[in-house]
Design an enzyme around this catalytic site. Structure first.
Site, PDB file in Angstrom:
ATOM      1  N   ASP A 131      75.452 -47.045  32.515  1.00 27.52           N
ATOM      2  CA  ASP A 131      77.248 -46.417  33.461  1.00 27.52           C
ATOM      3  C   ASP A 131      76.639 -46.270  35.002  1.00 27.52           C
ATOM      4  O   ASP A 131      77.108 -44.534  34.759  1.00 27.52           O
ATOM      5  CB  ASP A 131      78.429 -46.347  32.191  1.00 27.52           C
ATOM      6  N   ASP A 168      82.675 -53.687  25.333  1.00 28.80           N
ATOM      7  CA  ASP A 168      82.339 -52.659  24.926  1.00 28.80           C
ATOM      8  C   ASP A 168      81.766 -52.412  24.800  1.00 28.80           C
ATOM      9  O   ASP A 168      81.499 -52.877  23.617  1.00 28.80           O
ATOM     10  CB  ASP A 168      84.049 -52.283  26.161  1.00 28.80           C
ATOM     11  N   LYS A 220      83.266 -55.211  34.914  1.00 32.34           N
ATOM     12  CA  LYS A 220      84.738 -54.893  34.143  1.00 32.34           C
ATOM     13  C   LYS A 220      85.906 -54.532  34.413  1.00 32.34           C
ATOM     14  O   LYS A 220      86.026 -54.498  35.477  1.00 32.34           O
ATOM     15  CB  LYS A 220      83.100 -53.989  33.331  1.00 32.34           C
ATOM     16  N   HIS A 221      87.087 -54.282  33.351  1.00 33.34           N
ATOM     17  CA  HIS A 221      86.854 -54.800  31.870  1.00 33.34           C
ATOM     18  C   HIS A 221      87.062 -55.812  31.377  1.00 33.34           C
ATOM     19  O   HIS A 221      89.249 -55.791  31.822  1.00 33.34           O
ATOM     20  CB  HIS A 221      87.113 -53.785  31.350  1.00 33.34           C
ATOM     21  N   HIS A 276      89.721 -45.927  24.686  1.00 35.91           N
ATOM     22  CA  HIS A 276      88.728 -45.445  23.513  1.00 35.91           C
ATOM     23  C   HIS A 276      89.334 -44.542  22.640  1.00 35.91           C
ATOM     24  O   HIS A 276      88.621 -44.388  21.812  1.00 35.91           O
ATOM     25  CB  HIS A 276      88.067 -44.385  24.824  1.00 35.91           C
ATOM     26  N   ARG A 330      87.434 -45.188  39.079  1.00 34.92           N
ATOM     27  CA  ARG A 330      87.109 -46.185  39.060  1.00 34.92           C
ATOM     28  C   ARG A 330      86.960 -46.859  39.732  1.00 34.92           C
ATOM     29  O   ARG A 330      86.033 -48.470  39.594  1.00 34.92           O
ATOM     30  CB  ARG A 330      87.083 -45.944  37.753  1.00 34.92           C
ATOM     31  N   ARG A 374      75.958 -42.018  35.191  1.00 29.29           N
ATOM     32  CA  ARG A 374      74.504 -40.896  33.815  1.00 29.29           C
ATOM     33  C   ARG A 374      73.922 -40.933  34.626  1.00 29.29           C
ATOM     34  O   ARG A 374      73.719 -39.193  33.633  1.00 29.29           O
ATOM     35  CB  ARG A 374      74.776 -42.350  33.543  1.00 29.29           C
TER      36      ARG A 374
END
Length: 560
Positions: free
Chosen positions: A153, A336, A251-252, A264, A221, A161
Site C-alpha cells: 500500500d 480488501d 480502491k475501495h 477495519h 487518501r 509503507r
C-alpha cells in the site's frame, strides 16, 4: 510422480471462453484469435497444467513475518508458524504455492494500522533483497513462469509503507488540490519506477473513493469531493504506475468515501441511493478502468442500494453484476484485507470461498493461510466453489502477471533521483492553497516560530529547514507563529495567537481557526513543506484549490 492437472473438460470450455473475453477487451465484441505471445494466451496455456493445489495457491496473497525471505528472527518465525505453519516467507510461498505476497508496515497517522500486524519494510535495499528471495522461491513453483506478485500500500500521505530512501509524493488530497493530471501522471510514474526498482510489481493504489463524507479513515487518501476531478487524478495515477510495469489497484469499490465509519473495525453502512452511487462514487472507478487499471479492490461496505446486509467483498451483486456487468471491468478483483473485522465474521476458509464466489480473484491478507488454503481446496472438491469460477480467477491473475512480465527492473539508483524529486516538488507546489488571506505577498514578515499540534517533529523540522533555505529567519520562540495541524487534529489543537495556520491533512479544522492567514498543503511530506516555505517566504504563489468544502471558507482566495 508430480501432481497432474485435474481440470475437467467443462472447465476447459469455461477457460476458453474467458480467454477470448480477456483478449478481446471489455467491449464484448469478438477479437482476433489469441497468439501464443499474448498474456491471455500464456495464462490459458499455463493454467491447463496446474493441479488443484496450484490453482488454490494462485488466488492467495497473504502477508508474512520477517524482513528476509529465508532468514527471520525467532519472533517472526513464531508469527509465520501461527499464520501458516511455516518458519519463513519463502517456506510459505513454497508450501501454499502462493500467487503473491503483500508487504506490510507502519507509518505515522496511519488509519489502516489496525490490520498491520507486522512490518517487513525497512529500507529500499532490504526490500529489494526480500523481493528477490520471494521470487526465487516462487520460481520453483508450477506457476513459476508467471511473475510472482509482490504488492504493498504505497498511497503516499498517511498510508505509505516505504518511507525511507524513496521519493515521497504528496497525499492524494494534495494531488486533488493541484488538479493537474499531467503532473499527477508524471509523479506517479516516478513512484512506479521506484517501486519496480525494489521488486514491487503491484501497488494497492490509487484510492478512488470520493470524499463525499468527512472521515479520518479515508480523509486525505482521497483525491477530493468532486467526482470528475477525482476521476482525472485517478486516471493519471493509474497511467503513471502502469507505465513502469506496476499494476494499479483502484480502491475501495464501490466507494468508501460515502461513509465515515472505519471498515477495519466494523461494517460501514452506505445508505445512499443507487443514483448517488452512479453519479458520485462510480466516476473515479470508471476512469481508472478506462485508463487500463489491472486491478480493483473490493470494500467491506454494506451497500444498501444494491445488496443490503452483505459486505460488498462478499456480494455477487456488487462485484459480478455491477463491477463486471455494468462497469465492464475484466481485470483482477482483489479483496480488501481479510483480517479486517467485517471479513472475520466467517472462518478464514469460508470467507475465502465466499469471496471467490462473489467475484473476487485474489484473497488478500487472510488471517490464517492454512485454513484459507484448506477451505478453498475442500470447497473446490465438494463443488461449493465451482471449478470454472476458480479457473476463471486464476486465469485473470495469470493474465495480469504476464502483462507485467519481461520488464527489467530499474536500477536502484533511480530512487530519490533529481528527476523524481522534481516531479514530487512540482505536484506539492501546485497544491498549496490559501483559504484566508492574501495570495500576492508573503503571509508573515519578520522572524517566524514554527509550532504544531502533537508530536510532529519531522514536519516542523522540514519546514524550519526549508524556511531557512528560503531566507526566512526562524526562531525557537517569540516570532510570528506558523502553526501546523495534521491528521486527526481538531479545534482544540488550534492556536488563537497563530499568524498562520496550516492544514497538513484534510482542511476541515480550518473552519474553526482564527488566524488571519489560513493555508493548506494537505500533506506533511518534505516536498509539501518545501512548497509551503516558498509561499510563506513570498517566493511562490499558492495556486491550489481545496478539493473538499470547508465551512465558511472559499476553495481559494486567489483569483484564477
Amino acid at each position: 510422480m508430480g501432481p497432474v492437472s485435474t481440470i475437467p473438460r467443462r472447465s476447459f470450455v469455461a477457460l476458453t471462453a474467458l480467454t477470448a473475453l480477456l483478449v478481446s477487451g471489455c467491449s464484448g465484441s469478438p477479437g482476433p484469435a489469441p497468439s501464443a505471445a499474448t498474456p491471455a494466451a500464456r495464462a490459458a496455456e499455463l493454467v491447463r497444467t496446474l493441479a488443484d493445489e496450484d490453482l488454490v495457491g494462485q488466488v492467495l496473497m497473504p502477508y508474512a513475518y520477517g524482513s528476509s525471505a529465508t532468514q527471520v528472527s525467532p519472533g517472526s518465525a513464531a508469527g509465520n508458524r501461527a499464520l501458516a505453519g511455516v518458519n519463513t516467507p519463502a517456506e510459505m510461498v513454497a508450501k501454499y504455492r502462493l500467487g503473491g505476497v503483500i508487504l506490510v508496515g507502519f507509518s505515522a497517522d496511519d488509519p489502516t494500522s489496525a490490520n498491520q500486524v507486522t512490518t517487513n519494510v525497512d529500507n529500499p535495499r532490504q526490500v529489494r533483497q526480500l523481493t528477490t528471495g520471494l521470487r526465487e522461491a516462487a520460481g520453483k513453483l508450477a506457476a513459476g513462469p508467471a511473475p510472482f506478485l509482490i504488492g504493498t500500500d504505497q498511497e503516499y500521505g498517511v498510508v505509505t509503507r516505504i518511507t525511507d530512501g524513496v521519493t515521497l509524493l504528496p497525499s492524494a488530497l494534495a494531488v486533488g488540490a493541484a488538479g493537474e493530471s499531467a503532473l499527477t501522471e508524471t509523479a506517479w510514474r516516478a513512484a512506479g519506477a521506484e517501486l519496480a526498482a525494489m521488486g514491487i510489481n503491484m501497488d494497492f493504489a490509487p484510492v478512488a473513493d470520493v470524499l463525499a463524507t468527512p472521515s479520518t479513515v479515508i480523509g486525505s487518501r482521497s483525491f477530493g469531493a468532486d467526482p470528475e476531478q477525482a476521476a482525472a487524478q485517478v486516471a493519471g495515477a493509474v497511467r503513471g504506475l502502469q507505465a513502469e510495469g506496476v499494476a494499479a489497484s483502484v480502491k475501495h469499490f464501490p466507494g468508501h468515501g460515502l461513509s465515515a465509519a472505519d471498515s477495519h473495525k466494523d461494517l460501514p453502512v452506505v445508505g445512499q441511493s443507487r443514483a448517488v452511487l452512479d453519479d458520485t462514487a462510480f466516476p473515479p472507478f470508471h476512469a481508472g478502468i478506462d485508463a487500463g487499471a489491472m486491478a480493483v479492490m473490493s470494500a467491506h461496505l454494506d451497500i444498501r442500494a444494491i445488496d443490503p446486509g452483505t459486505p460488498a467483498t462478499f456480494s455477487h451483486k456488487v462485484l459480478t453484476d455491477v463491477l463486471r456487468g455494468q462497469l465492464g471491468f475484466q481485470g483482477v478483483v482483489i479483496t480488501d484485507g481479510m483480517n479486517m473485522a467485517p471479513a472475520k465474521r466467517w472462518s478464514p476458509g469460508e470467507a475465502a470461498v465466499r469471496a471467490l464466489n462473489a467475484g473476487n480473484d485474489l484473497i488478500l491478507m487472510t488471517p490464517n493461510v492454512s485454513e484459507a488454503y484448506d477451505g478453498l481446496l475442500a470447497a473446490l472438491r465438494d463443488g461449493s466453489l465451482p471449478r470454472a469460477r476458480l479457473v476463471e480467477a486464476v486465469t485473470r491473475v495469470l493474465t495480469m502477471k504476464f502483462k507485467l512480465a519481461d520488464r527489467p527492473a530499474p536500477d536502484m539508483s533511480t530512487l530519490g533521483s533529481a528527476e523524481h524529486r522534481k516531479a514530487a516538488d512540482d505536484l506539492a507546489a501546485a497544491a498549496v492553497t490559501v483559504l484566508r488571506g492574501r495570495c500576492d505577498a508573503a503571509p508573515v514578515a519578520g522572524p517566524v516560530t514554527v509550532t504544531s499540534a502533537g508530536k510532529r517533529d519531522r514536519a516542523r523540522a522540514a519546514l524550519t529547514e526549508a524556511l531557512t533555505a528560503a531566507g526566512v529567519d526562524v526562531v525557537p520562540k517569540g516570532g510570528r507563529i506558523v502553526h501546523l495541524v495534521g491528521h486527526g487534529d481538531s479545534a482544540a489543537d488550534l492556536r488563537a495567537d497563530a499568524a498562520v495556520t496550516v492544514a497538513m491533512d484534510t482542511p476541515y479544522v480550518l473552519a474553526d481557526a482564527t488566524s488571519p492567514t489560513l493555508l493548506a498543503t494537505y500533506s506533511s511530506s518534505r516536498a509539501s513543506m518545501t512548497a509551503l516555505a516558498g509561499v510563506l517566504a513570498g517566493k511562490a504563489r499558492p495556486t491550489g484549490h481545496s478539493p473538499v468544502p470547508v465551512t465558511g471558507l472559499p476553495a481559494t482566495t486567489c483569483a484564477a
